[in-house]
Design a protein around this motif. Structure first.
Motif, PDB file in Angstrom:
ATOM      1  N   PRO A 252       0.798  -1.231   0.000  1.00  6.13           N
ATOM      2  CA  PRO A 252       0.000   0.000   0.000  1.00  6.13           C
ATOM      3  C   PRO A 252       0.829   1.278   0.000  1.00  6.13           C
ATOM      4  CG  PRO A 252      -0.011  -1.046   2.171  1.00  6.13           C
ATOM      5  CD  PRO A 252       0.636  -2.015   1.225  1.00  6.13           C
ATOM      6  N   GLU A 253       2.107   1.181   0.426  1.00  2.00           N
ATOM      7  CA  GLU A 253       2.923   2.396   0.476  1.00  2.00           C
ATOM      8  C   GLU A 253       3.516   2.751  -0.883  1.00  2.00           C
ATOM      9  OE1 GLU A 253       5.686  -1.015   0.683  1.00  2.00           O
ATOM     10  OE2 GLU A 253       3.754  -0.510   1.594  1.00  2.00           O
ATOM     11  N   THR A 254       3.358   1.893  -1.867  1.00  2.00           N
ATOM     12  CA  THR A 254       3.960   2.096  -3.187  1.00  2.00           C
ATOM     13  C   THR A 254       2.910   2.526  -4.207  1.00  2.00           C
ATOM     14  OG1 THR A 254       5.570   0.375  -2.692  1.00  2.00           O
ATOM     15  CG2 THR A 254       5.364   1.035  -4.987  1.00  2.00           C
ATOM     16  N   GLY A 255       3.203   3.598  -4.941  1.00  2.00           N
ATOM     17  CA  GLY A 255       2.302   4.043  -6.002  1.00  2.00           C
ATOM     18  C   GLY A 255       2.665   3.382  -7.316  1.00  2.00           C
ATOM     19  N   ILE A 256       1.756   2.585  -7.876  1.00  2.16           N
ATOM     20  CA  ILE A 256       1.990   1.894  -9.141  1.00  2.16           C
ATOM     21  C   ILE A 256       1.032   2.440 -10.191  1.00  2.16           C
ATOM     22  CG2 ILE A 256       1.975  -0.327 -10.354  1.00  2.16           C
ATOM     23  CD1 ILE A 256       4.155  -0.212  -8.352  1.00  2.16           C
ATOM     24  N   TYR A 257       1.590   2.933 -11.282  1.00  2.00           N
ATOM     25  CA  TYR A 257       0.796   3.402 -12.414  1.00  2.00           C
ATOM     26  C   TYR A 257       1.050   2.467 -13.585  1.00  2.00           C
ATOM     27  CZ  TYR A 257      -0.003   7.795  -9.930  1.00  2.00           C
ATOM     28  OH  TYR A 257      -0.394   8.748  -9.014  1.00  2.00           O
ATOM     29  N   LEU A 258      -0.031   1.901 -14.104  1.00  2.00           N
ATOM     30  CA  LEU A 258       0.101   1.031 -15.265  1.00  2.00           C
ATOM     31  C   LEU A 258      -0.058   1.861 -16.528  1.00  2.00           C
ATOM     32  CD1 LEU A 258       0.376  -1.780 -16.498  1.00  2.00           C
ATOM     33  CD2 LEU A 258      -2.117  -1.960 -16.418  1.00  2.00           C
ATOM     34  N   MET A 259       0.998   1.875 -17.356  1.00  3.33           N
ATOM     35  CA  MET A 259       0.993   2.618 -18.612  1.00  3.33           C
ATOM     36  C   MET A 259       0.745   1.626 -19.745  1.00  3.33           C
ATOM     37  SD  MET A 259       4.408   4.797 -17.673  1.00  3.33           S
ATOM     38  CE  MET A 259       4.507   5.617 -19.262  1.00  3.33           C
ATOM     39  N   MET A 260      -0.342   1.818 -20.464  1.00  4.36           N
ATOM     40  CA  MET A 260      -0.681   0.973 -21.612  1.00  4.36           C
ATOM     41  C   MET A 260      -0.395   1.776 -22.870  1.00  4.36           C
ATOM     42  SD  MET A 260      -2.078  -2.098 -22.320  1.00  4.36           S
ATOM     43  CE  MET A 260      -3.227  -2.524 -21.009  1.00  4.36           C
ATOM     44  N   MET A 261       0.335   1.193 -23.819  1.00  6.94           N
ATOM     45  CA  MET A 261       0.717   1.947 -25.022  1.00  6.94           C
ATOM     46  C   MET A 261       0.694   1.049 -26.250  1.00  6.94           C
ATOM     47  SD  MET A 261       4.697   2.299 -23.798  1.00  6.94           S
ATOM     48  CE  MET A 261       4.172   2.555 -22.093  1.00  6.94           C
ATOM     49  N   ASP A 262       0.456   1.640 -27.385  1.00  4.32           N
ATOM     50  CA  ASP A 262       0.603   0.905 -28.649  1.00  4.32           C
ATOM     51  C   ASP A 262       1.189   1.819 -29.705  1.00  4.32           C
ATOM     52  OD1 ASP A 262      -1.456   2.446 -29.642  1.00  4.32           O
ATOM     53  OD2 ASP A 262      -2.898   0.811 -29.804  1.00  4.32           O
ATOM     54  N   VAL A 263       1.650   1.211 -30.788  1.00  7.83           N
ATOM     55  CA  VAL A 263       2.348   1.948 -31.848  1.00  7.83           C
ATOM     56  C   VAL A 263       1.325   2.552 -32.797  1.00  7.83           C
ATOM     57  CG1 VAL A 263       4.038   1.772 -33.714  1.00  7.83           C
ATOM     58  CG2 VAL A 263       4.279   0.337 -31.671  1.00  7.83           C
ATOM     59  N   ASP A 264       1.435   3.854 -33.004  1.00  4.73           N
ATOM     60  CA  ASP A 264       0.521   4.532 -33.937  1.00  4.73           C
ATOM     61  C   ASP A 264       0.741   4.037 -35.365  1.00  4.73           C
ATOM     62  OD1 ASP A 264      -0.418   5.969 -31.809  1.00  4.73           O
ATOM     63  OD2 ASP A 264       0.742   7.789 -32.248  1.00  4.73           O
ATOM     64  N   LYS A 265      -0.351   3.733 -36.051  1.00  2.00           N
ATOM     65  CA  LYS A 265      -0.333   3.349 -37.468  1.00  2.00           C
ATOM     66  C   LYS A 265       0.597   2.164 -37.731  1.00  2.00           C
ATOM     67  CE  LYS A 265      -1.258   8.156 -38.805  1.00  2.00           C
ATOM     68  NZ  LYS A 265      -0.785   9.339 -39.561  1.00  2.00           N
ATOM     69  N   PHE A 266       0.609   1.213 -36.800  1.00  2.00           N
ATOM     70  CA  PHE A 266       1.503   0.068 -36.952  1.00  2.00           C
ATOM     71  C   PHE A 266       1.097  -0.815 -38.135  1.00  2.00           C
ATOM     72  CE2 PHE A 266       2.800  -4.319 -35.825  1.00  2.00           C
ATOM     73  CZ  PHE A 266       4.174  -4.127 -35.845  1.00  2.00           C
ATOM     74  N   LYS A 267      -0.195  -0.927 -38.358  1.00  2.14           N
ATOM     75  CA  LYS A 267      -0.661  -1.745 -39.487  1.00  2.14           C
ATOM     76  C   LYS A 267      -0.110  -1.207 -40.808  1.00  2.14           C
ATOM     77  CE  LYS A 267      -4.845  -3.776 -41.524  1.00  2.14           C
ATOM     78  NZ  LYS A 267      -4.490  -3.450 -42.912  1.00  2.14           N
TER      79      LYS A 267
END
Length: 381
Positions: A252-267
Motif C-alpha cells: 500500500p505504500e507504493t504508487g503503481i501506475y500502469l501505462m498501456m501503449m501501442d504503436v501509432d499506425k503500426f498496421k
C-alpha cells in the motif's frame, strides 16, 4: 597400473546422454537465435569431452595397452583443446547475451579466441614433443607442471565470463533476466571448482558430474526465462505483468501506475514495409522502453502485452512523474528510430491508470489504462 574404475566411465556416459538430450531439444527449436547456437557449441564440446575423458581413463588405468603412448598423448591434446574452446564459447555466449558490440565482427571474435587457439597449438606441440602432463606413482596418477600451464589460458575465459555474467545480472535493464545471468555466471565457476577437485581425485568422475549439475541449473533457468519472456523483444510477457501487478497490490505504500501503449499506425508499417520491418519497429520500441526506464531513479516493470501493445508498470510518487516518463518514452522512440534510418515515423499512444488495492484491482487497472489509451488515440484522430 590400476584397473579402470568403470563407474567413472558410466558417469561420463550418463552425463553425455543428458547433454545430448538438451542438444536435441535445442536443435528441434523453431526459433534458434545466435545465442542458442553458441550454447549448442558448448553442449557439443562437452559431449566430446566426456567421450575422450572416458578413453583417457581406459588408457591411463592400463585397461587399454598401447605400448608407445602416442594415443594417450593425443587424447591429452584433444582434451585440453576441447576444454579451451568450451570455455571460449561459453564466454562468447555471455557476450551475445549482453549484446556486446564485438560479437558482430568476425575479426574481434577471432582476437578473443587467441587464448583458446594458443592452448590448442600448445597441446599439439605437447603431443609432438611428448610432454608429460601426468606422473604415474604407486599411489596413483599425479599432475605435472605442464598440466597447470595448459589450464591457465582457459581460466581467463572462466574469470571473464563469470565477471560479465554477475556484472550483467545487476544492471537495471537486465532485472527481468537476473536469474539467467546469475546461473550463467555460476556455471563456469562450477566447472573450475570441479576441475580443481578432479586433480586431487583423478579416479572420481567429478568434472562430468559438476558440469552436468551446473548445466541442468542453467537449462532450467533458461526454460523459466522462455516461459516468462516475449521471444521477439526479450521483454516480460503478459503473464509476468499480471503476476507483478498482483504482487504489488499488497504494497500500500507504493504508487503503481500502469501505462498501456501501442504503436501509432503500426498496421501501415506492416502493409507498406513488410512484417520483418514491423518486427524491427517493435524491437526498437522495446529498446527505447528499456533505455527510458533506466534513466529513472525508480525501477519500472516493462512488458509486451501483445501485438504492438506494450506496458510499463511505473513506480511513481505522483502523476507528474508518469507524464514525464510518457514524454521521455516517446522522445526516445523517435530518436532511436531516426538513428536506425527508418523510412517512417514511430510514435506511441499512451494511457495510464493507478493500481488500486481492491480485490479486482489488476483487472480494473488494466481496463482503466486501456480506456485511457483509447481516449488518447481517439483524440489524435
Amino acid at each position: 597400473m590400476h584397473e579402470a574404475p568403470f563407474y567413472y566411465i558410466e558417469a561420463n556416459l550418463v552425463c553425455l546422454l543428458i547433454f545430448a538430450f538438451i542438444l536435441v531439444k535445442n536443435i528441434a527449436s523453431v526459433d534458434r537465435q545466435e545465442r542458442q547456437r553458441c550454447f549448442d557449441q558448448v553442449l557439443i564440446l562437452h559431449i566430446l569431452y566426456f567421450l575422450f575423458d572416458s578413453l583417457w581413463m581406459l588408457l591411463y588405468s592400463g585397461t587399454i595397452q598401447t605400448g608407445s603412448g602416442v594415443l594417450s598423448n593425443l587424447v591429452d591434446a584433444i582434451l585440453f583443446s576441447i576444454g579451451a574452446f568450451g570455455a571460449y564459447y561459453w564466454y562468447l555466449y555471455l557476450e551475445i547475451m549482453l549484446e556486446a558490440d564485438f560479437v558482430k565482427s568476425s575479426r574481434a571474435r577471432l582476437l578473443r579466441a587467441i587464448p583458446a587457439i594458443a592452448t590448442m597449438l600448445l597441446a599439439i606441440i605437447g603431443f609432438i614433443m611428448k610432454f608429460n602432463y601426468w606422473g604415474m606413482e604407486q599411489d596413483g596418477i599425479h599432475t605435472t607442471g605442464m598440466y597447470g600451464l595448459m589450464i591457465v589460458m582457459p581460466l581467463l575465459y572462466v574469470l571473464a565470463a563469470t565477471a560479465k555474467a554477475f556484472g550483467g545480472a545487476f544492471r537495471k535493464e537486465n532485472a527481468p533476466r537476473r536469474g539467467l545471468y546469475i546461473s550463467a555466471g555460476i556455471y563456469p565457476l562450477a566447472i573450475m571448482l570441479s576441475a580443481v577437485m578432479q586433480v586431487f581425485n583423478l579416479y572420481v568422475p567429478i568434472i562430468c558430474c559438476g558440469c552436468t549439475l551446473a548445466m541442468i541449473y542453467v537449462y532450467v533457468n533458461s526454460l523459466d526465462n522462455l516461459i516468462s519472456q516475449d521471444p521477439l523483444t526479450q521483454l516480460n510477457n503478459r503473464s509476468e505483468l499480471k503476476r507483478f501487478l498482483l504482487n504489488m497490490r499488497h504494497h500500500p505504500e507504493t504508487g503503481i501506475y500502469l501505462m498501456m501503449m501501442d504503436v501509432d499506425k503500426f498496421k501501415g508499417i506492416n502493409d507498406r514495409f513488410g512484417h520483418l520491418e514491423g518486427d524491427a519497429a517493435l524491437r526498437c520500441v522495446a529498446d527505447s522502453l528499456r533505455w527510458a526506464c533506466t534513466k529513472c531513479s525508480k525501477r519500472h516493470f516493462i512488458a509486451r502485452y501483445g501485438g504492438d501493445e506494450f506496458t510499463v508498470a511505473a513506480i511513481a510518487d505522483d502523476e507528474q512523474e508518469v507524464k514525464d516518463l510518457c514524454s521521455l518514452i516517446n522522445d526516445t522512440v523517435a530518436e532511436k528510430n531516426r538513428e536506425r534510418g527508418a523510412a517512417y515515423e514511430l510514435r506511441l499512444s499512451i494511457g495510464y491508470a493507478r493500481l488500486g488495492k481492491e480485490e479486482d484491482a489488476v483487472r480494473n487497472c488494466l481496463a482503466a489504462a486501456d480506456e485511457a489509451l483509447y481516449r488518447q488515440k481517439k483524440a489524435r484522430r
